[in-house]
Design a protein around this motif. Structure first.
Motif, PDB file in Angstrom:
ATOM      1  N   THR A 168      -7.857  -2.462  -2.257  1.00  0.00           N
ATOM      2  CA  THR A 168      -6.427  -2.939  -2.611  1.00  0.00           C
ATOM      3  C   THR A 168      -5.392  -3.190  -1.915  1.00  0.00           C
ATOM      4  O   THR A 168      -5.095  -2.475  -1.743  1.00  0.00           O
ATOM      5  N   PRO A 169      -4.851  -4.583  -1.979  1.00  0.00           N
ATOM      6  CA  PRO A 169      -3.288  -3.867  -1.416  1.00  0.00           C
ATOM      7  C   PRO A 169      -2.059  -3.300  -1.860  1.00  0.00           C
ATOM      8  O   PRO A 169      -2.168  -2.818  -3.065  1.00  0.00           O
ATOM      9  N   GLU A 170      -1.214  -2.762  -0.973  1.00  0.00           N
ATOM     10  CA  GLU A 170      -0.912  -1.751  -1.815  1.00  0.00           C
ATOM     11  C   GLU A 170      -0.100  -2.031  -2.628  1.00  0.00           C
ATOM     12  O   GLU A 170       0.713  -1.693  -3.402  1.00  0.00           O
ATOM     13  N   ASP A 171       0.522  -3.720  -2.563  1.00  0.00           N
ATOM     14  CA  ASP A 171       1.965  -3.584  -3.092  1.00  0.00           C
ATOM     15  C   ASP A 171       1.548  -3.925  -4.494  1.00  0.00           C
ATOM     16  O   ASP A 171       1.654  -3.483  -6.073  1.00  0.00           O
ATOM     17  N   ILE A 172       0.047  -4.562  -4.814  1.00  0.00           N
ATOM     18  CA  ILE A 172      -0.587  -4.252  -5.549  1.00  0.00           C
ATOM     19  C   ILE A 172      -0.757  -3.093  -6.952  1.00  0.00           C
ATOM     20  O   ILE A 172      -0.654  -2.924  -7.873  1.00  0.00           O
TER      21      ILE A 172
END
Length: 404
Positions: A168-172
């Motif tokens: 999962t993308p870190e910001d999400i």
């Protein structure tokens, strides 16, 4: 099943209905937040006790017990902004056992009472190396695989690989509304002996008693089956009966187990099985994200697609739909092969032409099947599901029989 990708997580712990719907719409997700279906599910749900923070109470018990079996312990906390993995500063040797006692929740939507328990999303490993341990339950004991530091993390099916890289993308990932509190207990010898030594001086929320019972059960996966990446604890859900049946019993968790079976679609494979559903985990239709709880047998194909065959009380036989969960929507298809509750509690035989179903409902480039799956999904309505499978086999056009 990237549950965290549902898109209605909140770092602030509070989220408006408008924000929920906007995030859901951005993902192309239809959530029945205002629908009678979800209201019915919530009304039917058994009351669940509030989660507890076990740390301070367990520390008190440790002080009273002064257990010679306990080498060391570490309390920890995992929050939404924490990236995996966290080094506990707890050194272990290969073969030692470490027990985890967990509290907290991962909230999908506080307003709609959608959350996952800590055991479902908690993971541990040693020295940054596989295997990754996931207890699924809110207590668990890991046998250390490597000398070195114990690390912990949380993941709602967000690992990209068996090494624990984040998919999962870190910001999400960092927007999750989650707090897990826990304590890791490192034992000198048998974990059961150590847990008993603490239990003699008290308990907190039944965690020690539950873990002792779990150890005593000694759950094992059916021979030849393994946990799907990101979903541990299958041995707590699926078990092999003496007569060859595979029993499934789940409440509020998720388990997907798989068994390799590479066969070309050109061989015209047909999947046959018998099942007895004693209780379905959904009280409403399963084709919406917030009520997507079901029991199923499935086939995975070489192109990464999978097709699962579902018994639904509410959806009509023959209905086919893509998984309503983002990320899985692109790879998973569900087919209702039996409907209603009249036959619940009775053994029923099924058979499907895998190649024909793939061609009709997926139509991708796959030339072969790769695995057979058993799926038990019940984290949304947090209800109980139970069934049994027997005589699972795949027969090809030349009448060769592959027993699963």
């Amino acid at each position: 099943m990237c549950f965290a990708c549902l898109g209605f997580l909140s770092p602030a712990g509070k989220i408006s209905r408008r924000d929920v719907m906007l995030r859901a719409s951005a993902l192309g997700l239809v959530l029945p937040f205002a629908a009678p279906a979800l209201q019915m599910a919530r009304a039917a749900e058994q009351s669940t006790p509030a989660p507890t923070d076990p740390v301070s109470a367990i520390k008190d018990i440790i002080a009273k017990a002064n257990s010679p079996e306990l080498v060391a312990y570490k309390a920890f906390e995992i929050n939404g902004t924490d990236l995996p993995w966290t080094d506990l500063g707890l050194d272990a040797m290969r073969g030692q056992q470490v027990t985890f006692l967990l509290g907290g929740r991962m909230w999908l939507s506080r307003e709609h009472d959608l959350w996952f328990g800590p055991g479902l999303i908690f993971h541990a490993r040693t020295r940054g190396l596989r295997p990754i341990y996931n207890p699924m339950l809110d207590t668990g004991t890991m046998t250390v695989s490597h000398d070195g530091r114990i690390e912990v993390a949380r993941s709602a099916a967000e690992w990209a690989n068996e090494d624990g890289a984040l998919g999962t993308p870190e910001d999400i990932y960092k927007k999750a509304d989650v707090k897990i509190t826990g304590i890791a207990l490192l034992w000198r010898g048998d974990a059961a002996v150590g847990v008993k030594s603490l239990l003699a001086h008290g308990d907190v929320g039944g965690l020690l008693k539950s873990e002792l019972a779990r150890i005593a059960r000694g759950g094992k996966l059916p021979p030849g089956w393994s946990n799907l990446l990101g979903f541990g604890g299958g041995q707590e859900v699926f078990s092999q009966g003496a007569d060859g049946e595979i029993a499934c019993d789940i409440t509020g968790h998720v388990s997907i187990i798989e068994r390799p079976l590479p066969l070309p679609l050109a061989s015209r494979p047909r999947l046959a099985w018998r099942w007895k559903i004693d209780q379905l985990p959904s009280v409403v239709a399963e084709d919406q994200a917030a009520t997507h709880d079901y029991l199923s047998i499935g086939v995975k194909f070489e192109d990464g697609q999978d097709l699962t065959y579902v018994w639904s009380e509410y959806l009509p036989e023959g209905q086919v739909f893509r998984c309503p969960l983002p990320a899985w929507n692109a790879i998973e298809t569900h087919m209702i092969v039996r409907s209603g509750k009249a036959d619940l509690g009775s053994w029923k035989a099924e058979e499907r032409d895998i190649a024909a179903d793939y061609a009709a409902h997926i139509g991708g480039p796959a030339k072969a099947i790769s695995k057979i799956w058993l799926l038990a999904v019940a984290p949304f309505q947090r209800r109980h599901g139970a069934c049994r499978y027997a005589d699972i086999k795949v027969t090809t056009g030349d009448n060769a029989v592959h027993k699963v």
